[in-house]
Design an enzyme around this catalytic site. Structure first.
Site, PDB file in Angstrom:
ATOM      1  N   GLU A 183       4.135   3.210  -4.028  1.00  0.00           N
ATOM      2  CA  GLU A 183       3.957   4.006  -2.980  1.00  0.00           C
ATOM      3  C   GLU A 183       4.934   3.473  -1.865  1.00  0.00           C
ATOM      4  OE1 GLU A 183       3.052   6.855  -3.162  1.00  0.00           O
ATOM      5  OE2 GLU A 183       2.423   7.264  -4.884  1.00  0.00           O
ATOM      6  N   GLU A 194      -6.668 -10.070 -19.832  1.00  0.00           N
ATOM      7  CA  GLU A 194      -7.524 -10.969 -18.377  1.00  0.00           C
ATOM      8  C   GLU A 194      -7.991 -12.351 -18.566  1.00  0.00           C
ATOM      9  OE1 GLU A 194     -11.514  -9.479 -17.793  1.00  0.00           O
ATOM     10  OE2 GLU A 194     -10.059  -8.057 -17.303  1.00  0.00           O
TER      11      GLU A 194
END
Length: 301
Positions: free
Chosen positions: A83, A111
């Site tokens: 954004e 992960e």
């Protein structure tokens, strides 16, 4: 700390009978639990302020902001990075997000690899002067720990965002932002309260860093990028409000400024052409407020 001992993994007594509640009561319970997160984040404001200073200094010096995380935590950082370019006019690649296994995160096992965290940073061109923000609700995700260690060894500043206090990630970071969110409504589902806290923190880190860099004028997004009709109307409104002119005047100035609200505002407020506005902006490091402060009162429109 073992996973089963983490606060975020503990059962929440308030939701012990979650499956027996009716929909309205279950929603009310979630809403009550969520309502306290902002207050918990408030306890971390001094650390968040330190993080903003580190980020703003790095970006001002030509470095980058790199969010990195696994699962939901990684996606929150990725979305915040995504954004920044349309909202603040940042350069492509200046603020990026890295998610273990990619944004879809189909392979959750990645992960567990601290090596992959290092490799992903290198693939992104990690360099001294960058800031790496490691996002991990547990504070112990190997992928993030490996990334923070590698960033530190490279000479980068590091920030850890975790939702358990006294985390391993915090010990690896220059700035440790830790928020005790308490047990989740759905035991261990850290996309809930922990995710909300991480989103709030990322919002603050990026937004206030951009404010510090002069990317706003007052509370206006003066570097918003004009890519569609809605954003054009928004940009016209920003210019109109900042310069105190009718929307038709603001629209003409925006066109003359090449769809850059910052330049249009300076053109109108300083009474100069596009080139003059660009010079004012450059001399003031992009800050409209600083640029206007250099003008004699009689020269302001």
């Amino acid at each position: 700390m073992h996973l089963e001992h983490l606060v975020t993994e503990q059962p929440n007594g308030q939701s012990a009978n979650l499956d027996a509640l009716g929909i309205p009561d279950a929603l009310a319970l979630m809403n009550r639990e969520d309502a306290g997160i902002a207050a918990r984040v408030a306890h971390a404001l001094p650390a968040i302020a330190s993080g903003v200073t580190v980020i703003a200094d790095a970006l001002r010096a030509g470095g980058r902001l790199i969010y990195i995380g696994a699962g939901n935590s990684g996606r929150i950082g990725y979305l915040d990075a995504l954004e920044c370019q349309p909202t603040f006019g940042t350069q492509p690649g200046e603020i990026i997000g890295i998610v273990a296994g990619g944004f879809a995160g189909i392979t959750e096992s990645v992960e567990d690899s601290d090596t992959l965290g290092r490799q992903d940073l290198d693939a992104a061109g990690l360099a001294r002067g960058d800031v790496v923000v490691g996002l991990t609700a547990s504070g112990r995700t190997p992928y993030v720990l490996g990334a923070l260690r590698h960033a530190r060894d490279t000479g980068c500043r590091t920030i850890a965002v975790a939702c358990n206090v006294g985390s391993e990630a915090a010990a690896l970071a220059d700035v440790a932002i830790e928020v005790d969110c308490g047990p989740e409504v759905l035991t261990g589902s850290t996309r809930l309260k922990a995710g909300t806290a991480q989103k709030m923190i990322c919002n603050m880190l990026s937004t206030i860093s951009m404010v510090a860099l002069g990317k706003t004028y007052g509370n206006l997004m003066v570097d918003v990028q004009v890519h569609n009709h809605k954003l054009r109307r928004r940009a016209i409104g920003i210019v109109s409000q900042a310069a105190g002119v009718p929307t038709d005047v603001a629209e003409r100035a925006l066109e003359q400024a090449g769809d850059r609200p910052r330049i249009a505002i300076l053109m109108l407020c300083a009474g100069v052409d596009r080139a003059g506005a660009e010079r004012l902006a450059d001399a003031a490091g992009g800050s409209i407020r600083k640029a206007l402060a250099t003008l004699a009162p009689s020269t302001r429109a």
